[in-house]
Scaffold this active site. Structure first.
Site, PDB file in Angstrom:
ATOM      1  N   LYS A  83      41.431  37.386  46.309  1.00 51.55           N
ATOM      2  CA  LYS A  83      40.595  38.536  45.970  1.00 51.55           C
ATOM      3  C   LYS A  83      41.401  39.815  46.112  1.00 51.55           C
ATOM      4  CE  LYS A  83      36.453  36.207  47.549  1.00 51.55           C
ATOM      5  NZ  LYS A  83      37.133  35.099  48.256  1.00 51.55           N
ATOM      6  N   GLY A  84      41.083  40.798  45.282  1.00 50.83           N
ATOM      7  CA  GLY A  84      41.786  42.077  45.373  1.00 50.83           C
ATOM      8  C   GLY A  84      42.874  42.207  44.337  1.00 50.83           C
ATOM      9  N   CYS A  85      43.168  41.107  43.629  1.00 47.06           N
ATOM     10  CA  CYS A  85      44.153  41.189  42.566  1.00 47.06           C
ATOM     11  C   CYS A  85      43.434  41.457  41.249  1.00 47.06           C
ATOM     12  CB  CYS A  85      44.930  39.886  42.447  1.00 47.06           C
ATOM     13  SG  CYS A  85      46.055  39.620  43.796  1.00 47.06           S
ATOM     14  N   GLN A  86      43.912  42.442  40.483  1.00 49.14           N
ATOM     15  CA  GLN A  86      43.310  42.721  39.172  1.00 49.14           C
ATOM     16  C   GLN A  86      43.668  41.609  38.196  1.00 49.14           C
ATOM     17  OE1 GLN A  86      41.600  45.387  37.649  1.00 49.14           O
ATOM     18  NE2 GLN A  86      41.536  46.931  39.256  1.00 49.14           N
ATOM     19  N   SER A  87      44.914  41.177  38.262  1.00 52.93           N
ATOM     20  CA  SER A  87      45.243  39.962  37.537  1.00 52.93           C
ATOM     21  C   SER A  87      44.956  38.810  38.499  1.00 52.93           C
ATOM     22  CB  SER A  87      46.713  39.987  37.112  1.00 52.93           C
ATOM     23  OG  SER A  87      47.514  40.400  38.190  1.00 52.93           O
TER      24      SER A  87
END
Ligand SMILES: Cc1ncc(COP(=O)(O)O)c(C=O)c1O
Lengths: 148, 415
Positions: free
Chosen positions: A49-53
């Site tokens: 979680k927290g990754c845009q990709s």
């Protein structure tokens, strides 16, 4: 190599690259070389979680050492994951949990990457440490003969 | 540099215009900035900045309240701005112009007040498949509240609305249609005249989200015969935090107020409050006075250059950009409407839009990547997002050449 030695080596590798396009080129190359995660681990519970990709991260324990494999749908992200894996893979949970991570700042990643990207990198770091702490707690409790 | 195609209309003096925008003179990473994220927000001309400063240095005072000189001056400037907006949109009366915080605020106002005043359980609200989240969520919230249903006008693979499906959706249950004039993620210009005519044949009002329209083409609310029209100041060279709601007088009179507070009341007792007349009924509290005045300065700047001239210039830019981008190996457009304006969305091979965007950024080229606050559009095309280049009156052919060269360089690295 220790985690510290590996970080120093990465910092030195990057210091030879003059401008940011070259550094990106290197990161992208590492991304392309990243050994792929087993497709069966590309599930929502392996997503960070927290990754845009999207980033999938999996951990295995071999001879008391953690082995990380990962993948991402974005190549630059994959390169960053690869840096992370280079530093941490093959170390004991205790070593990872207690390690001090400075290569991200030293290379200048936190200031040069787009904020979404560097946030992603930080959540990846957090996830790796969480895995390590969980394994460490598990082995401690097994040593003490207790169930988790 | 690429060869510049026949420029049929030397519509505007772009070099002169660029000098009016201080931020365009800035460098990023030591490179001259190529700013192609105008659909997100535009840069501000010096006159807008000067107007803001002038207000605080010479006029600052609260409006509609004071007997003193400054308050009267500030009130006059604020109300003059309303007249500027009214004439820009060709509204019948300046009372039909409500100042808001932006498009999102304007839509929330209409959704809330229209919901309270007009919507019963079982009613239907129509939106389109290419709406910005801000023209979906307020209606969704209102529908949930009122037990109404939100229905969606579908689009096709080119990013054009399917008009036969729209006609089928038009039943007597439909109480309002909220539609974007120009899609921010695809650049599609929707056939709003046809939609408004069909809606009015059934006495259904239409709200147009003109956030991506007013800065690119002439918009005349009387000619459109639209019931509500909304836009954001910051996308038309004005300050952030400003926006406009145009509503036909009969509708604005009929709807209940949105927020309560000062300015929107005539008399208040603990037993009952009598609301103020238009436009004050919908402007509770101290408004963004300096913002409204600076927005009027931005609109005057646009009028001085001429919206028609801006449109003619930008049409050439969009056409040139489409031509040049098309020649990049592996590039595909997301949204290929016959009639489009302002923005072009695309992907290159299976390169992630974030990767491409980041490498363009490092070359001094500002574009937008991601879902552009239109997740349902991305869902429709089964993509994580797009790369979007969007244009303004100060965009040049050289900007587009640098974009194309930048994409080629980035793609070569990422492939
Ligand atoms: C079509 C459209 N509608 C609504 C909005 C929301 O505008 P704001 O964030 O200024 O309220 C935007 C801005 O991106 C837009 O492009």
């Amino acid at each position: 190599m220790t985690i510290k030695e590996k970080q120093d080596e990465l910092i030195s590798d990057f210091s030879f690259l003059e401008n940011w396009m070259d550094k990106y080129e290197h990161i992208i190359q590492l991304g392309k070389e990243l050994p792929l995660i087993d497709e069966k681990y590309k599930t929502p519970d392996h997503l960070i979680k927290g990754c845009q990709s999207q980033v999938w991260l999996h951990t295995d324990m071999q001879d008391g050492k953690l082995i990380f494999t990962a993948d991402s749908d974005a190549v630059i992200t994959k390169g960053l994951v690869s840096l992370m894996i280079t530093v941490f893979s093959g170390h004991t949970p205790k070593e990872i949990a207690e390690s001090e991570i400075y290569f991200i700042d030293a290379i200048g990643l936190s200031s040069h990457l787009s904020p979404t990207r560097s946030n992603g990198l930080l959540s990846m770091l957090k996830q790796v440490k969480l895995y390590a702490i969980a394994y460490e707690a598990k082995s401690q409790s097994q040593k003490n003969g207790k169930e988790l | 540099m690429q060869h510049v195609p026949d420029i049929t209309v030397p519509a505007i003096d772009v070099e002169k215009i660029r000098k009016d925008f201080p931020l365009l003179q800035e460098k990023v990473y030591g490179l001259p900035l190529v700013y192609l994220d105008n659909a997100a927000t535009t840069q501000k001309p010096q006159i807008v900045l000067d107007t803001l400063m002038h207000y605080y240095i010479h006029l600052n005072s609260n409006v509609h309240r004071g007997v003193h000189h400054l308050s009267q001056e500030a009130t006059a400037a604020y109300e003059d701005s309303r007249k500027t907006v009214a004439s820009f949109l060709n509204a019948r009366k300046s009372e039909e112009i409500i100042f808001t915080k932006g498009t999102t605020d304007s839509i929330n106002l209409v959704a809330y007040s229209f919901g309270r005043g007009e919507i019963k359980p079982g009613d239907v609200v129509l939106v389109s498949a290419m709406e910005h989240h801000s023209n979906i969520v307020p209606w969704q919230m209102m529908c949930e509240d009122r037990g109404a249903e939100l229905k969606v006008i579908p689009m096709d693979e080119n990013g054009e609305l399917i008009m036969s499906a729209f006609t089928e959706l038009l039943t007597d249950k439909v109480k309002i249609i909220a539609l974007t004039y120009v899609s921010n993620s695809l650049g599609t210009v929707n056939p709003v005249r046809d939609i408004i005519a069909q809606a009015h044949a059934r006495n259904i009002p239409v709200l147009l989200d003109a956030a991506q329209a007013v800065q690119h083409m002439p918009v005349d609310v009387q000619e459109l015969d639209v019931d509500f029209l909304v836009f954001s100041g910051h996308k038309i060279y004005g300050p952030t935090g400003t926006g406009v709601l145009y509503g036909k007088e009969e509708w604005l009179d009929r709807l209940p107020p949105y927020q309560g507070g000062g300015d929107m009341i005539k008399t208040v007792t603990f037993a009952k409050t009598i609301y103020n007349v238009l436009p004050y009924k919908f402007e509770a509290g101290t408004p963004d006075i300096s913002g409204a005045i600076a927005l009027a300065a931005a609109i005057k700047y646009v009028q001085q250059i001429g919206v028609e001239n801006i449109q003619a210039w930008e049409e050439q830019l969009v056409e040139y950009a489409a031509q040049q981008l098309q020649q990049i190996e592996g590039l595909r457009f997301i949204g290929n409407a016959k009639h489009r304006s302002g923005a072009i969305s695309f992907l290159v091979d299976d390169i992630h839009p974030y990767d491409l965007g980041e490498l363009l950024d490092k070359q001094g080229i500002a574009i937008r990547t991601g879902h552009h606050c239109a997740e349902p559009v991305m869902g429709f095309f089964c993509i994580p997002g797009t790369v979007r280049a969007s244009f303004a009156m100060y965009t040049t052919f050289e900007d587009i050449d640098r974009l194309v060269a930048g994409i080629k360089k980035a793609a070569a690295m990422l492939r």
